[in-house]
Design a protein around this motif. Structure first.
Motif, PDB file in Angstrom:
ATOM      1  N   ARG A 124       0.803  -1.225   0.000  1.00 52.84           N
ATOM      2  CA  ARG A 124       0.000   0.000   0.000  1.00 52.84           C
ATOM      3  C   ARG A 124       0.838   1.278   0.000  1.00 52.84           C
ATOM      4  N   ARG A 313      -3.447   8.308  -0.032  1.00 46.68           N
ATOM      5  CA  ARG A 313      -3.960   7.077  -0.622  1.00 46.68           C
ATOM      6  C   ARG A 313      -5.390   7.245  -1.131  1.00 46.68           C
ATOM      7  N   GLU A 381      -4.838  -1.205  -7.258  1.00 49.75           N
ATOM      8  CA  GLU A 381      -4.623   0.216  -6.977  1.00 49.75           C
ATOM      9  C   GLU A 381      -3.671   0.909  -7.943  1.00 49.75           C
ATOM     10  N   GLU A 382      -2.732   0.155  -8.502  1.00 50.62           N
ATOM     11  CA  GLU A 382      -1.724   0.768  -9.364  1.00 50.62           C
ATOM     12  C   GLU A 382      -1.868   0.365 -10.828  1.00 50.62           C
ATOM     13  N   LYS A 435      -7.503   3.262 -13.327  1.00 52.31           N
ATOM     14  CA  LYS A 435      -8.258   3.098 -12.087  1.00 52.31           C
ATOM     15  C   LYS A 435      -9.748   2.932 -12.372  1.00 52.31           C
ATOM     16  N   THR A 439     -11.725  -0.484 -11.410  1.00 52.11           N
ATOM     17  CA  THR A 439     -12.892  -0.408 -10.529  1.00 52.11           C
ATOM     18  C   THR A 439     -14.116  -1.023 -11.200  1.00 52.11           C
TER      19      THR A 439
END
Length: 476
Positions: A124, A313, A381-382, A435, A439
């Motif tokens: 993270r 974040r 996330e990346e 992203k 998602t």
């Protein structure tokens, strides 16, 4: 060493050993609540467990009708030498308890995979812990222990937590012990867990008395207290004398309050135990020292902008208040940049490989489960569609990671390259597109489409300007 010797001349914390054993027995039989003995493998917890064991071995086995759990908490970033010692002790405790018929069971707890040090720091991007942001202690040590205590309390109604805490350790420790004492009882109320009580058999002992007891009385489970003493001696850079027996009137000092903590700890400014062990001949631990030095460097205020993102974040930004008061607009820093997290993983695996080669031990600094979780986080996330964890592992070990590749996701490294090319032409941050796609992919099966739309809306509302654009705008 003297075995099972009880002598009126042996006085600890103002009480002779006979009376201490009797007190432990009285507390044990005062209720039906199980005991949980905190065991770190250090001197205080070892002395506490040994006292309890010896006291109960003097009682007919038929009367020992409630369980005693010896609870060890492994943060997964302990010094390998200490981990080996504790693991060996746990095996000996369980074996001896079974053979001797005492209701003692040693258990080791570890953090949830999502809470481990490497999943948070490398996965993270959490920055190396500091006193201001000490995110590690609860996740790594307190939560796993509390979970076990709570589950046991729920099962039995209440529990007695037996700890090797001593008033002499610090003024704060003495104040805490005294403040929560139950009147006319040897028990204290747990400060945070309502179903637990604390019993501290050695609360009035000095550090010399702890060593006096351990050196003069053999471990009932077959442990080696002299080996423990030597570990403390090494961790104290050999400065303490090798005391075979503390004699009345002697001014010799023992190894004192040396502690073994996490080898990666960056909260303390000057790490001592790991350095002292290396100086004492455990040179195979040097890669750990070097890796810790790397993380300490990232805490330098002048270098934070190099290693850490300008966004939090959650995708938002903030300005440093103490700089704003001086009329300076400076962005606060968020998690480690993705490129440095990949560097950290490679250097950690290189350190692991070097330690294995130099020590001959099959030591894991990071587990396969952690690697899997890091890859999952990186993908989600990346937008790490090229499976960087696997590539880094193969680069270091010259072989494939012995786990199936993370197959979540329909996108590839080629797709990522195409998105970056198109996004550049349209002057859009490619991370935004990635992203949004991630998602949608992970959430497309949600029963309520409104939930998906809210997630996409939150992403669009994140800060997508570059750091340069932000600073240019606020400087106008």
């Amino acid at each position: 060493m003297k075995t099972r010797l009880v002598d009126k001349t042996f006085v600890f914390g103002g009480k002779n050993l006979d009376d201490i054993y009797k007190e432990i027995q009285e507390v044990y039989f005062s209720n039906n609540y199980p005991w949980i003995i905190g065991y770190s493998g250090g001197k205080d917890s070892t002395a506490t467990l040994q006292l309890v064991w010896e006291a109960l071995e003097r009682v007919p086995r038929i009367k020992l009708n409630k369980p005693i759990y010896v609870l060890s908490s492994d943060t997964l970033v302990e010094i390998p030498k200490v981990v080996n010692y504790v693991d060996k002790s746990i095996e000996l405790i369980n074996k001896a308890a079974k053979e001797k018929g005492v209701p003692i069971q040693a258990i080791k707890v570890v953090p949830e995979i999502s809470d481990t040090f490497w999943v948070n720091l490398i996965g993270r991007g959490y920055p190396a812990p500091t006193n201001e942001f000490r995110w590690c202690t609860d996740r790594l040590k307190i939560d796993p222990t509390n979970k076990f205590v709570i589950e046991t309390a729920n099962k039995y109604g209440e529990v007695i937590v037996v700890l090797g805490v001593r008033k002499a350790e610090s003024i704060n420790r003495e104040r805490t012990i005294n403040e929560h004492k139950i009147e006319d009882s040897r028990l204290s109320r747990h400060t945070t867990l309502p179903g637990a009580f604390i019993y501290a058999p050695i609360e009035d002992w000095s550090v010399d008395e702890v060593w006096d007891y351990l050196i003069n009385f053999e471990s009932p489970w077959g442990g080696n207290n002299r080996e423990l003493f030597e570990m403390y001696k090494q961790a104290n850079a050999g400065e303490c004398p090798v005391i075979v027996e503390l004699k009345e009137g002697s001014e010799s000092q023992s190894c004192g309050n040396s502690r073994f903590g996490c080898w990666i700890c960056t909260v303390v400014k000057n790490e001592k135990s790991l350095s002292a062990l290396i100086e004492s001949g455990e040179t195979w631990l040097k890669p750990l020292q070097e890796f810790r030095k790397l993380l300490v460097e990232t805490q330098d205020p002048e270098k934070k902008h190099i290693y850490r993102d300008y966004k939090r974040r959650d995708g938002n930004i903030y300005f440093l208040k103490h700089k704003e008061k001086k009329g300076i607009k400076e962005l606060g820093r968020g998690p480690y940049k993705f490129k440095y997290r990949k560097i950290f993983l490679e250097k950690l695996l290189l350190a692991e490989k070097r330690i294995r080669e130099e020590s001959g031990y099959d030591i894991n600094l990071i587990s396969q489960d952690e690697l899997i979780e890091i890859q999952r986080i990186w993908k989600l996330e990346e937008g790490d569609w090229e499976n960087s964890v696997h590539k880094i592992y193969e680069k270091v070990y010259r072989k494939s990671l012995d786990i199936p590749k993370e197959d979540i996701g329909i996108f590839s490294a080629e797709d990522r390259a195409l998105i970056e090319e198109i996004a550049k032409e349209e002057d859009i941050d490619p991370k935004l597109v990635v992203k949004l796609l991630n998602t949608y992919q992970y959430s497309r099966n949600l029963s309520r489409k409104s939930s998906l739309l809210k997630k996409l809306e939150r992403i669009l509302n994140e800060e997508w300007r570059t750091e340069e654009e932000i600073l240019n705008e606020v400087s106008r």
